[in-house]
Every structure is written in C-alpha cells, then in structure tokens.
Scaffold this motif. Structure first.
Motif, PDB file in Angstrom:
ATOM      1  N   GLU A 292       4.608  -4.324  -6.170  1.00  0.00           N
ATOM      2  CA  GLU A 292       3.329  -5.035  -6.251  1.00  0.00           C
ATOM      3  C   GLU A 292       3.584  -6.606  -6.263  1.00  0.00           C
ATOM      4  O   GLU A 292       4.697  -7.208  -7.270  1.00  0.00           O
ATOM      5  CB  GLU A 292       2.571  -4.916  -7.448  1.00  0.00           C
ATOM      6  N   GLU A 370      -5.175  -5.616  -0.761  1.00  0.00           N
ATOM      7  CA  GLU A 370      -6.445  -5.576  -1.799  1.00  0.00           C
ATOM      8  C   GLU A 370      -7.602  -6.098  -1.159  1.00  0.00           C
ATOM      9  O   GLU A 370      -7.699  -6.860  -0.465  1.00  0.00           O
ATOM     10  CB  GLU A 370      -5.967  -6.350  -3.004  1.00  0.00           C
ATOM     11  N   LYS A 374      -9.468 -10.182  -4.941  1.00  0.00           N
ATOM     12  CA  LYS A 374      -7.986 -10.089  -4.990  1.00  0.00           C
ATOM     13  C   LYS A 374      -7.489 -10.051  -3.488  1.00  0.00           C
ATOM     14  O   LYS A 374      -6.205 -10.021  -3.253  1.00  0.00           O
ATOM     15  CB  LYS A 374      -7.393  -8.631  -5.649  1.00  0.00           C
ATOM     16  N   LYS A 375      -8.106 -10.178  -2.430  1.00  0.00           N
ATOM     17  CA  LYS A 375      -7.683 -10.037  -1.219  1.00  0.00           C
ATOM     18  C   LYS A 375      -7.048 -11.340  -1.023  1.00  0.00           C
ATOM     19  O   LYS A 375      -7.420 -12.467  -1.062  1.00  0.00           O
ATOM     20  CB  LYS A 375      -8.914 -10.092  -0.153  1.00  0.00           C
TER      21      LYS A 375
END
Length: 462
Positions: A292, A370, A374-375
C-alpha cells in the motif's frame, strides 16, 4: 534452314510441357499438319494464362496488404514504446543521482521495533549548507498491518524579502509511506497473468495468504567504512531456522553519502525483500506481494524498460489561509517522493539434490486505485512473481525515498561537487580551444590538403 510445321509443333509442345522429348517422338508427328494452327492457338492461350497468373502472383491481395499495414503499425508502436521506456529509465537515473550528495545522520534505535533516521543536508567546512537545505526523516515500523517505511520531509530555504533582508520560510513537513502488507498465493487463469484485484476476496482464486504482521526485533548494524547503514528485519517472530522454515526478510540499506558504484545515497532506501521456503498448495500457482502506498499527491505508474515507478508530488499548489504568493517562493525546489521497483527478481531453486540454481524471473505489477476522498492519495499494488513451485527463495529490490530534478530547482550536489563540475567544464573548454588551434595550424601547414576526419570513432557515455 526451314522447318516443317510438324517439327515446330513438336518443339512447342516440348517447351511448354518442360519435358525432354526424344527425336524419335518428333518423327511420329507427321499426321498433325492439319491440327497445328488450332494447337498453336491453344498453346499460345495457355502460355498467356500462365504469364498472367505469374503477374497476378506478384500483386498482393487486399488481405495481405492489410496484414502488412498492421504489422508495420505494430512495429512503429513497439519502437515508440521502447523510446518512452528509455526516457523513463534515463530520467529516474538522473533524479536518483541528484540532490544533496551527503547528509548528517542521527539514528534513534532505542526501540528496536521502530527505527528512525534523521538525515539533514551536510554543511561544508565553513558551516554553509549546499543549495538544497532540507531534512529527511526515515522511519521503519513493523505493525499488525505489515512493515511500514515512512518518510517525513522538511523543506527549509532561506531567501531575501523585499527589503533585502534574509527571511527563513516556515518549515513545511510532508510525509508519505509504503507498507508491505501480505503475501498471497493465487491460481492464474492463464500463464503470465498478474494478480487480479477483482478476485482478491475469491477463495477459489486466492489459495493462501500470509499477513506480514509478525517480526523479530530489527537488527540495526553499525555504519561500515563506506558510510552505509543496514537494518535487517525477519519474520515471523516464531521462526527458529531460517534455512528450512518459511520466513520473510527485509534488508534496508542507506548511505550517508553517494556511492556511485553501488547506486546508493542519502536520499532513498534500497530495499531487499526475501521470501524463503514458501510451501505452495498446488503446481501452477503464483505468489504476489501486496503493498500500500500513501502520499499527498500520487502520480500514475510510469514504466521503464528496467524499472517502474510511482512518484509522489508534494502538493504545494494550494495556498493556505492568509498565505501570500511570495510566501510560496522557493517551494518549487521541493523534490518528489519516489517508490520504484525493478521488473526482475532472482529465484533460487534446487537444480538437483545437492545443488541450487539461480534464475531471473519477471515481476509484474497491478495497481488498484482508491475512489472518493482517497483518490490520488492511496493505491494498493500487487507484485506478481513469475516463479514456479520449485522456487525456494525470491529476492527482489524496490527503492523508496526522495528524488530531485536539478533542472527545475537547481537542487543538487554539495559545494565540493559543484566545484568539481566547474573545474571539469573549464578544463574541457581549454582542451577544446587547444584542439581547435592545433587543427587550424595543421590545416595551414598542409594548405591544399583536403584533410580527413575519422568516421568510425564513437563516444560512449556510461
């Protein structure tokens, strides 16, 4: 010399059929006098037909022309892709070489479960900072979510205000991190397939999962003669025999100053990730490392011929409340965060009962972005290793830290390196001038000579 019609017909038949005819056969054609005209016409039509067929054979059918056009276009696209990938490689190499060449390191290892490096741009002998005065804090932190590598970047630059007095910009701290979360074994639909995020929760697709949530205390090794620091972490905490039991390992290396031959420096970590003695559930399955990446403004994945990279922009475009445009001056010198990985890994497997063999395997990445708030700030990345069940060890090298663009911000090397650059530039100018004068003298001495220049000499830059 005159030939009879029968003889001419026989010769024509022989030539068209392509067979050798014995002279006795020619004498047996005396009864063909009346049929020669019609036979000649037939033979002439046959020859014309064959000639026409050969001519048409040289012409391409519409299908053939379309196929050739598609092949040409595909070749041009491939050449364009190779050029684009080379640009990515070259730019990333340049960026890794840029930035401060030396940093002062302070290490906090009081808690072996959480190691911190504080790395400030190195001052020179007069106590002055290089062009880029910044500080990077690296943190290695194992947790129940995986192994996290975090960067806190502090930007600090002095400038003059309108009155000509020195003004120090307010320190701005930006952080970004990457977490290696788990290893999964999955069954690909076809050979060469990458991990499919749409099937991440499908138990018929994901056969086995190991969370990277258990680690032994990290081994922080002392600085070596070259100024390298190495931090080694092994998991799971329960492993007692690394040679035979399943385990995962992460070795992080950073240097206080640039070591060109090892491609190390003080601005980013080189990470060696190992997966040892994985027990596959079935033949044909693949392994993927799930990670992540988070940051203030994540760029798109860029693909080179050797590496792939995602860069993290330090989002300084938005003005804060009460902030004036001149308060942003100098912030364009900020670097970018960088998470890169090589597209090859080393796999070790048993060649026979007594020997091991190493092979290079492909590493393919698949990104899940995301949505919503959160993009652009968080992505999940799966790294698929093209290994087989015979693989006993996988070794792979990503890198994480900051990169600089000298052209944009005039960041870069220390004062010593800048002086060296000036020296070599001046020396180059002098050599070029002397070389030019020597060439002119030679031309004057040998007036009338055409002179030659070697065409087979090449300049190779490494």
């Amino acid at each position: 010399m005159k030939f009879s019609a029968q003889l001419l017909a026989a010769l024509t038949i022989t030539a068209c059929a392509g067979n050798e005819v014995h002279s006795q056969n020619l004498r047996g054609l005396t009864g063909l006098t009346s049929t020669v005209p019609s036979l000649a016409r037939i033979l002439d039509a046959t020859a014309q037909s064959k000639l026409s067929s050969r001519h048409l054979g040289d012409e391409k059918t519409p299908e053939e022309e379309e196929r050739e056009k598609e092949e040409k276009e595909e070749k041009e696209r491939e050449e364009e892709r190779e050029k684009d990938e080379k640009k990515v490689d070259d730019k990333l190499d340049d960026e890794k070489k840029s930035g401060p060449g030396k940093r002062e390191f302070k290490i906090d290892k009081t808690d072996k479960k959480d190691v911190k490096f504080e790395c400030e741009a190195k001052k020179d002998s007069q106590g002055k900072h290089p062009k880029k005065h910044d500080k990077i804090e690296y943190e290695l932190k194992p947790s129940d979510k995986g192994m996290k590598l975090k960067v806190d970047y502090t930007f600090d630059k002095e400038a003059k205000d309108k009155k000509g007095e020195k003004k120090e910009f307010k320190k701005d701290k930006i952080d970004f991190d990457v977490t290696f979360k788990k290893i999964v074994e999955f069954t690909p639909a076809a050979a060469g397939d990458v991990f499919d995020w749409s099937k991440a929760d499908d138990i018929t697709y994901v056969k086995k999962t190991v969370d990277l949530d258990s680690w032994k205390d990290m081994d922080v090794k002392g600085k070596d003669a070259k100024g390298k620091h190495v931090i080694e972490a092994v998991g799971p905490a329960s492993v007692t025999d690394e040679a035979t039991q399943f385990n995962y390992k992460m070795v992080n290396t950073i240097a206080e100053e640039k070591i060109e031959e090892e491609k190390l420096g003080p601005n980013f970590f080189k990470i060696d990730i190992e997966i040892n003695n994985w027990e596959y559930t079935q033949v044909g399955n693949k392994l993927a490392m799930i990670s992540e990446l988070k940051g203030p403004k994540l760029g798109k994945k860029e693909k080179g011929s050797k590496e792939e990279v995602i860069k993290i922009d330090f989002d300084n475009d938005k003005k804060k409340d009460g902030e004036k445009p001149e308060d942003k001056k100098g912030e364009e010198d900020k670097p970018r965060g960088m998470f890169s990985w090589v597209e090859k890994a080393t796999s070790t497997k048993k060649a026979d009962r007594r020997h091991l063999a190493e092979e290079e395997v492909v590493v393919k990445s698949s990104v899940k972005e995301e949505e919503g708030d959160k993009k652009g700030k968080k992505v999940d990345i799966a790294f698929t290793f093209e290994t087989s069940v015979d693989s006993k060890k996988i070794l792979w090298d990503p890198e994480f830290g900051t990169v600089y663009d000298d052209e944009a911000g005039g960041t870069g090397s220390s004062d010593t390196e800048s002086a060296d650059t000036v020296y070599y530039v001046v020396a180059g100018v002098i050599v070029a001038a002397l070389g030019g004068a020597g060439f002119m003298m030679a031309r004057g001495k040998n007036a009338g000579d055409e002179g030659t220049i070697a065409k087979d000499k090449k300049l190779q830059m490494v």
